[in-house]
Scaffold this motif. Structure first.
Motif, PDB file in Angstrom:
ATOM      1  N   GLY A 123      53.903   0.486  16.082  1.00 18.38           N
ATOM      2  CA  GLY A 123      53.147  -0.030  15.380  1.00 18.38           C
ATOM      3  C   GLY A 123      52.056  -0.217  15.526  1.00 18.38           C
ATOM      4  O   GLY A 123      50.775  -1.050  16.324  1.00 18.38           O
ATOM      5  N   LYS A 174      53.562   4.102  11.973  1.00 17.74           N
ATOM      6  CA  LYS A 174      54.791   3.678  12.700  1.00 17.74           C
ATOM      7  C   LYS A 174      55.078   5.053  13.892  1.00 17.74           C
ATOM      8  O   LYS A 174      55.745   5.972  12.801  1.00 17.74           O
ATOM      9  CB  LYS A 174      55.856   2.703  12.104  1.00 17.74           C
ATOM     10  N   HIS A 175      55.684   4.633  15.535  1.00 17.72           N
ATOM     11  CA  HIS A 175      56.312   5.722  16.111  1.00 17.72           C
ATOM     12  C   HIS A 175      57.332   5.051  16.788  1.00 17.72           C
ATOM     13  O   HIS A 175      57.082   3.954  16.906  1.00 17.72           O
ATOM     14  CB  HIS A 175      54.941   6.241  17.120  1.00 17.72           C
ATOM     15  N   GLN A 176      58.391   5.696  16.042  1.00 17.02           N
ATOM     16  CA  GLN A 176      59.581   5.802  16.326  1.00 17.02           C
ATOM     17  C   GLN A 176      59.992   6.288  17.344  1.00 17.02           C
ATOM     18  O   GLN A 176      59.935   7.195  17.040  1.00 17.02           O
ATOM     19  CB  GLN A 176      60.889   5.566  15.138  1.00 17.02           C
ATOM     20  N   TYR A 221      61.474  11.334  19.365  1.00 21.39           N
ATOM     21  CA  TYR A 221      60.536  10.470  18.627  1.00 21.39           C
ATOM     22  C   TYR A 221      60.549  11.340  17.129  1.00 21.39           C
ATOM     23  O   TYR A 221      61.268  12.169  16.982  1.00 21.39           O
ATOM     24  CB  TYR A 221      58.130  10.991  18.807  1.00 21.39           C
ATOM     25  N   SER A 237      59.360   9.996  13.076  1.00 22.62           N
ATOM     26  CA  SER A 237      58.248   8.692  11.946  1.00 22.62           C
ATOM     27  C   SER A 237      58.248   9.123  10.842  1.00 22.62           C
ATOM     28  O   SER A 237      59.162  10.336  10.454  1.00 22.62           O
ATOM     29  CB  SER A 237      56.704   9.089  12.648  1.00 22.62           C
ATOM     30  N   THR A 247      59.793   0.207  18.074  1.00 23.40           N
ATOM     31  CA  THR A 247      58.641   1.368  17.137  1.00 23.40           C
ATOM     32  C   THR A 247      57.181   1.010  17.663  1.00 23.40           C
ATOM     33  O   THR A 247      56.868  -0.238  18.558  1.00 23.40           O
ATOM     34  CB  THR A 247      58.923   0.174  15.608  1.00 23.40           C
TER      35      THR A 247
END
Length: 281
Positions: A216, A257-259, A233, A235, A214
């Motif tokens: 953040g 948060k980009h997962q 990707y 989120s 992630t």
């Protein structure tokens, strides 16, 4: 002529920058509202950098902002093999990162220094230069802090006090997760490119094959462009993972948060523009 920064020189600058950037606290006002936007490379709508020249012009696509207006903008520009511009200047300073191919950008009298994918350069406003492309396909990310983006004749050149930079991919110094407090995911590395960590700045991170983690952020402006590789990707806004290849774009505001998952065969490189610290975990 532009400076080519050697790794040993850049390491000293990076050490100072990292010492400032290792805390996740920020003086940037916290964005109360959260939002995000994702643009996959396959969904980008292309036009021309100079519409009056039609297909003789490099292709261009704004990822964010509007290059024709007085605003910051990030865009993709693609060039055919063999493209070489006549000497010219720009009214504003820009930064470029090579995504594909081989690019040259320098004083008109300079010999060719081809920069491969992953290289970075800056072009100050008012400085006379030429731009050329030598790959079978050539793609860059180009960023300005104010607009509009104009091409003007060399006769209008001026010195704005900045000096240009060519940073070949092989001369970029990367720091690993053991050297960066805000990067705790194993195998991730980072390099600082421009700006102040207390304000707007640009950096790149590399996510190793097999990465699952992630990014953040609590920034009021967070923008990311995939420079190399492919990532899946998702989120809170994108619940079904989507594949992002080189040239894809993600932005967010607020606590977000980009997962990301890298299931590809090569490490993924991501450029990040933000006005606050971020974490990778």
């Amino acid at each position: 002529m532009k400076f080519t920064i050697k790794a040993t020189t850049l390491a000293l600058a990076l050490s100072s920058a990292v010492a400032v950037s290792t805390s996740f606290t920020s003086t940037t006002a916290f964005a109360a509202e959260t939002a995000s936007r994702v643009v996959a490379a396959d969904d980008i709508e292309w036009g021309y950098l100079n519409p009056l020249r039609g297909d003789k012009s490099p292709g261009a696509a704004d990822l964010w902002g509007d290059r024709t207006k007085n605003t910051a903008t990030g865009m993709l520009v693609r060039f055919n093999k063999g493209f070489e511009s006549p000497p010219h200047i720009h009214n504003i300073t820009y930064r470029g990162i090579v995504i594909d191919g081989a690019m040259h950008n320098d004083d008109p009298s300079a010999g060719k220094m081809w920069m491969p994918a992953g290289s970075f350069w800056t072009q100050p406003a008012g400085e006379d230069h030429t731009t050329a492309a030598n790959g079978s396909a050539n793609l860059i990310y180009l960023e300005i802090d104010s607009g509009p983006y104009l091409v003007q004749p060399s006769s209008e050149h001026f010195d704005n006090g900045e000096r240009p930079l060519n940073l070949h991919k092989d001369n970029i110094v990367w720091l690993n997760d053991g050297e960066l407090h805000d990067i705790t995911a194993a195998g991730v590395s980072s390099t600082y490119l421009w700006g102040s960590t207390a304000d707007m700045n640009g950096s790149m991170i590399k996510l190793p094959v097999g990465f699952k983690g992630t990014i953040g952020t609590h920034a009021s402006e967070f923008r990311a462009v995939v420079i190399a590789g492919d990532v899946d990707y998702h989120s809170v806004d994108i619940t079904s993972p989507i594949s992002l290849s080189a040239g894809s774009y993600v932005e967010s505001t607020g606590n977000f948060k980009h997962q990301l998952v890298n299931e590809g065969q090569q490490e993924a490189t991501i450029y990040i523009r933000t006005n606050s610290a971020y974490r990778v975990f």
